[in-house]
Design a protein around this motif. Structure first.
Motif, PDB file in Angstrom:
ATOM      1  N   SER B 168      70.103  57.563  14.960  1.00  0.00           N
ATOM      2  CA  SER B 168      68.761  58.235  15.353  1.00  0.00           C
ATOM      3  C   SER B 168      68.941  58.795  16.859  1.00  0.00           C
ATOM      4  O   SER B 168      68.254  59.873  17.218  1.00  0.00           O
ATOM      5  CB  SER B 168      67.485  57.591  14.858  1.00  0.00           C
ATOM      6  N   PHE B 169      69.293  57.815  17.672  1.00  0.00           N
ATOM      7  CA  PHE B 169      69.183  57.974  18.809  1.00  0.00           C
ATOM      8  C   PHE B 169      70.275  57.280  19.673  1.00  0.00           C
ATOM      9  O   PHE B 169      70.540  56.155  19.502  1.00  0.00           O
ATOM     10  CB  PHE B 169      67.979  57.576  19.701  1.00  0.00           C
ATOM     11  N   VAL B 170      71.259  58.058  20.282  1.00  0.00           N
ATOM     12  CA  VAL B 170      72.484  57.272  21.106  1.00  0.00           C
ATOM     13  C   VAL B 170      72.643  57.797  22.461  1.00  0.00           C
ATOM     14  O   VAL B 170      72.493  59.203  22.593  1.00  0.00           O
ATOM     15  CB  VAL B 170      73.789  57.855  20.353  1.00  0.00           C
ATOM     16  N   ALA B 171      72.522  56.847  23.251  1.00  0.00           N
ATOM     17  CA  ALA B 171      72.607  57.159  24.937  1.00  0.00           C
ATOM     18  C   ALA B 171      73.604  56.081  25.442  1.00  0.00           C
ATOM     19  O   ALA B 171      73.825  55.084  25.142  1.00  0.00           O
ATOM     20  CB  ALA B 171      71.240  57.211  25.358  1.00  0.00           C
ATOM     21  N   ARG B 172      74.028  56.684  26.674  1.00  0.00           N
ATOM     22  CA  ARG B 172      74.746  55.642  27.380  1.00  0.00           C
ATOM     23  C   ARG B 172      74.450  55.724  28.905  1.00  0.00           C
ATOM     24  O   ARG B 172      74.236  56.908  29.249  1.00  0.00           O
ATOM     25  CB  ARG B 172      76.446  55.909  27.316  1.00  0.00           C
ATOM     26  N   THR B 173      74.430  54.801  29.547  1.00  0.00           N
ATOM     27  CA  THR B 173      74.258  54.808  31.217  1.00  0.00           C
ATOM     28  C   THR B 173      74.787  53.907  31.953  1.00  0.00           C
ATOM     29  O   THR B 173      75.598  53.009  31.209  1.00  0.00           O
ATOM     30  CB  THR B 173      72.633  54.819  31.344  1.00  0.00           C
ATOM     31  N   PHE B 174      74.833  53.925  33.031  1.00  0.00           N
ATOM     32  CA  PHE B 174      75.301  52.943  34.047  1.00  0.00           C
ATOM     33  C   PHE B 174      74.115  52.302  34.881  1.00  0.00           C
ATOM     34  O   PHE B 174      73.463  53.128  35.406  1.00  0.00           O
ATOM     35  CB  PHE B 174      76.549  53.755  34.968  1.00  0.00           C
ATOM     36  N   MET B 175      74.199  50.909  34.867  1.00  0.00           N
ATOM     37  CA  MET B 175      72.884  50.342  35.534  1.00  0.00           C
ATOM     38  C   MET B 175      72.826  50.814  37.211  1.00  0.00           C
ATOM     39  O   MET B 175      71.956  50.631  37.463  1.00  0.00           O
ATOM     40  CB  MET B 175      72.689  48.939  35.255  1.00  0.00           C
ATOM     41  N   GLU B 217      83.150  56.223  39.626  1.00  0.00           N
ATOM     42  CA  GLU B 217      84.243  57.263  39.715  1.00  0.00           C
ATOM     43  C   GLU B 217      84.587  57.600  38.290  1.00  0.00           C
ATOM     44  O   GLU B 217      85.301  58.854  38.281  1.00  0.00           O
ATOM     45  CB  GLU B 217      85.564  56.453  40.441  1.00  0.00           C
ATOM     46  N   HIS B 218      84.507  56.851  37.245  1.00  0.00           N
ATOM     47  CA  HIS B 218      85.016  57.050  35.922  1.00  0.00           C
ATOM     48  C   HIS B 218      83.831  57.527  35.012  1.00  0.00           C
ATOM     49  O   HIS B 218      84.021  57.614  33.764  1.00  0.00           O
ATOM     50  CB  HIS B 218      85.662  55.870  35.502  1.00  0.00           C
ATOM     51  N   THR B 219      82.531  57.667  35.695  1.00  0.00           N
ATOM     52  CA  THR B 219      81.639  58.238  34.578  1.00  0.00           C
ATOM     53  C   THR B 219      80.973  59.723  35.169  1.00  0.00           C
ATOM     54  O   THR B 219      81.355  60.031  36.313  1.00  0.00           O
ATOM     55  CB  THR B 219      80.439  57.539  34.542  1.00  0.00           C
ATOM     56  N   TYR B 220      80.364  60.490  34.219  1.00  0.00           N
ATOM     57  CA  TYR B 220      79.826  61.720  34.891  1.00  0.00           C
ATOM     58  C   TYR B 220      78.471  61.876  33.970  1.00  0.00           C
ATOM     59  O   TYR B 220      78.438  61.334  32.890  1.00  0.00           O
ATOM     60  CB  TYR B 220      80.561  62.816  34.759  1.00  0.00           C
ATOM     61  N   TRP B 221      77.394  62.594  34.735  1.00  0.00           N
ATOM     62  CA  TRP B 221      76.217  62.927  33.828  1.00  0.00           C
ATOM     63  C   TRP B 221      76.507  64.251  32.956  1.00  0.00           C
ATOM     64  O   TRP B 221      77.076  65.276  33.691  1.00  0.00           O
ATOM     65  CB  TRP B 221      75.153  63.017  34.509  1.00  0.00           C
ATOM     66  N   MET B 222      76.144  64.201  31.663  1.00  0.00           N
ATOM     67  CA  MET B 222      76.272  65.362  30.809  1.00  0.00           C
ATOM     68  C   MET B 222      75.070  66.390  31.120  1.00  0.00           C
ATOM     69  O   MET B 222      74.215  66.038  31.512  1.00  0.00           O
ATOM     70  CB  MET B 222      76.099  64.905  29.393  1.00  0.00           C
ATOM     71  N   LYS B 235      82.223  65.064  20.129  1.00  0.00           N
ATOM     72  CA  LYS B 235      83.066  65.597  21.052  1.00  0.00           C
ATOM     73  C   LYS B 235      83.034  64.743  22.378  1.00  0.00           C
ATOM     74  O   LYS B 235      83.892  64.074  23.020  1.00  0.00           O
ATOM     75  CB  LYS B 235      83.010  67.241  21.404  1.00  0.00           C
ATOM     76  N   ARG B 236      81.662  64.673  22.761  1.00  0.00           N
ATOM     77  CA  ARG B 236      81.632  63.996  24.184  1.00  0.00           C
ATOM     78  C   ARG B 236      81.814  62.544  24.040  1.00  0.00           C
ATOM     79  O   ARG B 236      82.226  61.951  24.728  1.00  0.00           O
ATOM     80  CB  ARG B 236      80.059  64.289  24.689  1.00  0.00           C
ATOM     81  N   ALA B 237      81.462  62.248  23.017  1.00  0.00           N
ATOM     82  CA  ALA B 237      81.726  60.613  22.611  1.00  0.00           C
ATOM     83  C   ALA B 237      83.059  60.228  22.461  1.00  0.00           C
ATOM     84  O   ALA B 237      83.390  59.126  23.185  1.00  0.00           O
ATOM     85  CB  ALA B 237      81.140  60.213  21.073  1.00  0.00           C
ATOM     86  N   ILE B 238      84.222  60.942  22.167  1.00  0.00           N
ATOM     87  CA  ILE B 238      85.460  60.788  22.399  1.00  0.00           C
ATOM     88  C   ILE B 238      86.189  60.936  23.543  1.00  0.00           C
ATOM     89  O   ILE B 238      87.162  60.632  23.664  1.00  0.00           O
ATOM     90  CB  ILE B 238      86.076  61.279  20.880  1.00  0.00           C
ATOM     91  N   GLU B 239      85.421  61.416  24.676  1.00  0.00           N
ATOM     92  CA  GLU B 239      86.032  61.548  25.947  1.00  0.00           C
ATOM     93  C   GLU B 239      86.175  60.097  26.354  1.00  0.00           C
ATOM     94  O   GLU B 239      85.510  59.527  26.239  1.00  0.00           O
ATOM     95  CB  GLU B 239      85.051  62.571  26.833  1.00  0.00           C
ATOM     96  N   SER B 240      87.414  60.105  27.015  1.00  0.00           N
ATOM     97  CA  SER B 240      87.639  58.713  27.641  1.00  0.00           C
ATOM     98  C   SER B 240      87.699  58.466  29.293  1.00  0.00           C
ATOM     99  O   SER B 240      87.268  57.613  29.578  1.00  0.00           O
ATOM    100  CB  SER B 240      89.019  58.573  27.085  1.00  0.00           C
ATOM    101  N   ASP B 241      87.905  59.601  29.753  1.00  0.00           N
ATOM    102  CA  ASP B 241      88.028  59.419  31.467  1.00  0.00           C
ATOM    103  C   ASP B 241      88.037  60.726  31.911  1.00  0.00           C
ATOM    104  O   ASP B 241      88.783  61.811  31.876  1.00  0.00           O
ATOM    105  CB  ASP B 241      89.013  58.569  31.769  1.00  0.00           C
ATOM    106  N   PRO B 242      86.887  61.079  32.634  1.00  0.00           N
ATOM    107  CA  PRO B 242      85.742  60.185  32.834  1.00  0.00           C
ATOM    108  C   PRO B 242      84.838  60.168  31.453  1.00  0.00           C
ATOM    109  O   PRO B 242      84.905  60.946  30.959  1.00  0.00           O
ATOM    110  CB  PRO B 242      84.961  60.950  33.999  1.00  0.00           C
ATOM    111  N   LEU B 243      84.218  59.043  31.504  1.00  0.00           N
ATOM    112  CA  LEU B 243      83.175  58.846  30.466  1.00  0.00           C
ATOM    113  C   LEU B 243      81.671  59.514  30.866  1.00  0.00           C
ATOM    114  O   LEU B 243      81.326  59.335  31.634  1.00  0.00           O
ATOM    115  CB  LEU B 243      83.117  57.248  30.424  1.00  0.00           C
TER     116      LEU B 243
END
Lengths: 570, 290
Positions: B168-175, B217-222, B235-243
């Motif tokens: 229903s809701f899927v997100a990722r962040t970096f603290m 260094e290895h993440t970016y905001w969509m 498509k975004r979910a299977i990107e590996s680097d940057p995440l």
């Protein structure tokens, strides 16, 4: 002529899917409504089609509630039934049925009454009517109420249209008339008295009693993973979930099931799981959590033979030790084992109050024999059921694990009161926060494993004494063997033999020891290692003098118990 | 708005925080407190159900109701808590080992069941409390005391899995991104249905690869991503680097509690209910007839 008086044991045998269940349902309901006491129990194979399954139906002038080995009337629906029940045949057994379903070698040992059920069914229009004819035949033999039978068929087949109803009634009538004729011709004589009171009684199974008792006791959350023979409780609950306004959820595994039930209790609901040995084994981790977090939970464990998958559809009392010792670490629990259907209702309801009051897992032990048994009983007294919730409103300084004299801390729930509460599976301080403090660790272990256990023991229910308290011989047993042993004792008619039945199996009240002192003790249970006898010894130092054990996956019969006791008496 | 200080516990056992200095869990704790405060939640109405691991110690360091349970089992417990009392805000919290390894089966089926809870995964790509073994999200090639040859298993992709199962809701962040993380958590908590938030955070003691710098260094905001577009989300979910970071996917659908018969007519929490004795009577009456 073969004549049966007072009490007839009818066995129907056939393949899974052949409709034996239908005949059983028609017979028990219609004969009960005709004023006869009925009892039914089944044994079945772990397969969906084929094999051989049998149902025993006892029809009697007085209340009958136990399995008997002897077969008075056998109706085989296929070949292979007679060899399957060979040991239960007597010289009086009447076999009613088609010639093709009876193996040659039995013809000399039984009274065979050939009835062309299949041809009769075809006369009506299809061999589909075979079951209804067979049911009609038996109702006829008992001179049951044909109007009741008609009404039943109307209800049962009404949704399928008038044609199906009238054909079934026609089939039933053919069978019924033949049954009457067999009596008139004096082929079979049946002398059973009707009792008007029975008509109004309730026909209830062990499964239904557990489920209804749970709901009466306030169960409003049931999580489970299907496993024979425990699934019936979930099926019944799910089918009435809308009426009861409860949550019944089939989950991904037993681990989830018990964790959900624990969560439900944590939030103030009354949760239960229904499972069998293999499923319970998976639950032991969470059982330990309930022990440490002092989280109430109710578990219905319908036993079947193990180890592992064992005999999936058969019966045994082999999981007492599992219930006693499962879970790591030391914490108390309550184990209950109803002996009668009424008791299953009251005890399951009470299990929720006990879990709530003492904040421990309460395990209700039944078994396949018990859940699949049903008989008529006058009523259950709903007035006897009390829902006692032990939830407190929290204040700002609330301590979930407050150290108390009796080992019971007042239990709050989230959202009720000004406080917050922390429950914890780690060792904790009074607030519920993790601790590794020496003194606190010791106090908390003692709170749970000693103080609370003693509080529970003080309130434990005493066993039921059947017979005289000064009898020389005392049978001890627990759970589902209750009625079989009672009937065996009635058959024996010896005043020097009494029976102590334990529906509260653990922890045992200390007074029990006095009641058993100086007697010759005979332990009867359905397992290999006499688990309850060992428990009596461990808990109370009581030594059993003789053990009667059965562990072939079949229930004790009245005859077997009679023989076993006779063998012990002087 | 209430003050985040309200969520600072005063209990004696909550003072000694067992996390290592510099641990990402401190940041997540602050994010949670701010999210609760900004949502004006009452401590009494919030419950954190945690599993086992360093992340799972959260209930002790925050002033809301808590239940520190067993490894991997937070989700079924949280599901039932919400079902028993839908007026509570329920969070299931654990680490990557807790939620993706030991509790993997429960996660899968919670997505199917869709209870209105928030699943918060502290994803530091290592087992911390048991001192540095590989977790399902440890990257291939990383050597650990128990994988001295280097991890060769395919890492678990929680985001792709959740979208594949139509969560229903899927997100990722970096603290390390405080404000953004608070916003994501607020949305996750407010979302009606199961919300999964995978939170990257460094393990300063046992993960020398995925450090604060590494995550930056290895993440970016969509940017401009439409979370209602499932294919794009995948498509975004299977990107590996940057995440990618942010809300990948939202699918509004009925929750578990909304669909169970218990709440069809009556919204009273289960704990306030009485047994339906009249219904039992009806069944018993029926058992007298057929």
């Amino acid at each position: 002529m073969v004549e049966f008086k007072e009490d007839v044991s009818i066995v129907l045998g056939g393949a899974a899917g052949q409709g034996i269940q239908t005949v059983e349902e028609i017979l028990t309901r219609v004969l009960k409504l005709s004023g006869y006491n009925v009892y039914a129990n089944k044994e079945y194979m772990s397969r969906v089609r084929g094999g051989i399954n049998t149902t025993e139906i006892r029809i009697s002038s007085k209340k009958v509630r136990a399995f008997v080995k002897r077969i008075d009337i056998l109706i085989p629906f296929k070949r292979g039934v007679l060899p399957w029940v060979e040991k239960r045949l007597t010289e009086n057994t009447v076999v009613l049925g088609e010639r093709e379903n009876v193996e040659e070698e039995y013809l000399s040992k039984i009274n065979f009454v050939e009835v062309p059920l299949n041809d009769m069914a075809k006369d009506v229009g299809s061999s589909l009517y075979l079951n209804t004819i067979a049911a009609g035949l038996v109702v006829g033999l008992f001179h049951g109420d044909f109007e009741v039978l008609k009404e039943y068929l109307r209800k049962r087949f009404g949704s399928k249209g008038e044609e199906v109803v009238s054909k079934n009634i026609e089939a039933a009538k053919k069978g019924y008339d033949l049954g009457i004729k067999l009596c008139e011709e004096k082929t079979i004589g049946i002398d059973i008295k009707k009792d008007e009171k029975v008509r109004k009684e309730v026909l209830l199974s062990g499964t239904e009693a557990v489920a209804l008792g749970a709901v009466a006791g306030g169960m409003n959350f049931l999580s489970f993973y299907p496993m024979s023979p425990s699934t019936g409780v979930a099926v019944f609950s799910a089918q009435h979930a809308e009426d009861f306004e409860i949550i019944v959820e089939q989950v991904e595994d037993e681990i989830s099931a018990i964790n959900m039930a624990i969560g439900a209790w944590f939030a103030g609901a009354r949760g239960m799981v229904t499972t069998s040995g293999g499923g319970f084994a998976l639950m032991s981790e969470a059982l330990s959590l309930a022990g440490m977090a002092e989280n109430p939970v109710v578990i219905h464990l319908a036993q079947r033979p193990g180890p592992a998958t064992g005999l999936p559809t058969r019966t045994m009392q082999g999981d007492l030790n599992l219930a006693l010792y499962s879970g790591h670490g030391e914490f108390p629990r309550i184990i209950l084992a109803p002996g009668s259907i009424e008791e299953a209702f009251y005890l399951t309801a009470e299990a929720f109050n006990l879990a709530d009051r003492d904040q421990v897992p309460v395990i209700i032990l039944t078994d396949q024999y018990f859940v699949d048994t049903y008989y008529n009983l006058p009523d259950v007294d709903l007035g006897k059921i009390k829902v006692e919730k032990h939830i407190v409103e929290t204040d700002k300084d609330y301590k979930r694990y407050k150290l108390t004299e009796d080992g019971i801390s007042p239990r709050g729930i989230p959202g009720y009161g000004e406080g917050v509460l922390i429950a914890n599976g780690n060792e904790h301080d009074e607030w519920g926060d993790i601790t590794e403090d020496e003194e606190l660790s010791r106090l908390m272990q003692e709170k749970r494993a000693i103080k609370k256990l003693e509080t529970i023991r003080k309130n434990a229910m005493m066993p039921e004494l059947v017979g005289k308290d000064d009898a020389k011989y005392m049978i001890v047993a627990w759970g589902s063997t209750y009625h079989v042993i009672r009937e065996a004792l009635e058959t024996l008619g010896r005043e020097d033999v009494a029976f102590m039945h334990f529906k509260w199996v653990y922890p045992l009240p200390e007074k029990v020891k006095e009641l058993l002192e100086g007697k010759f003790l005979i332990d009867i249970e359905q397992n290999v290692t006499a688990q309850f006898a060992e428990l009596l010894k461990k808990e109370l130092g009581v030594e059993i003098h003789h053990r009667v054990l059965k562990y072939d996956g079949r229930p004790f019969s009245v005859e077997e118990v009679v023989e076993a006791i006779k063998g012990v008496l002087e | 708005m209430i003050s985040p200080l309200v969520f600072e516990p005063e209990r004696p056992g909550s003072k000694d925080i067992a996390w290592c200095p510099g641990c990402g869990n401190f940041g997540i704790r602050n994010i949670l407190k701010s999210a609760f405060a900004e949502l004006n939640l009452r401590s009494q109405d919030v419950v954190i159900i945690s599993g086992i691991g360093q992340a799972a110690k959260m209930p002790h360091y925050i002033n809301v109701n808590g239940y520190h349970t067993l490894h991997g089992r937070a989700i079924p417990i949280a599901t039932a808590v919400k079902a028993a009392n839908p007026s509570l805000t329920v969070i299931a919290e654990g680490g990557d080992g807790d939620m993706y390894a030991e509790g993997g089966n429960h996660l899968i089926h919670a997505i199917r069941r869709n209870p209105d809870i928030t699943v918060l995964v502290h994803d530091n790509q290592i087992y911390g409390l048991t001192k540095g073994q590989a977790s399902p999200t440890t990257m291939p090639g990383v050597k650990t005391p128990t994988q001295p040859w280097g991890v060769f298993e395919e890492p678990f992709n929680p985001i792709a899995l959740a979208i594949a199962l139509d969560a229903s809701f899927v997100a990722r962040t970096f603290m390390g991104y405080f404000k953004e993380s608070v916003e994501i958590l607020k949305k996750a908590i407010q979302h009606k249905g199961l919300a999964i938030v995978d939170i990257f955070h460094p393990c300063v003691s046992f993960n020398k690869v995925n450090t604060y710098e590494w995550y930056r260094e290895h993440t970016y905001w969509m940017k401009g991503h439409d979370p209602y577009d499932r294919e794009e989300a995948f498509k975004r979910a299977i990107e590996s680097d940057p995440l990618p970071l942010g809300i990948f996917y939202i699918h509004e659908k009925p929750t578990f509690e909304e669909q169970v018969p218990a709440y069809k007519k009556d919204k009273t929490p289960l704990w306030q209910r009485k047994p339906k004795i009249e219904e039992i009577k009806k069944i018993l009456e029926a058992k007298r007839a057929f």
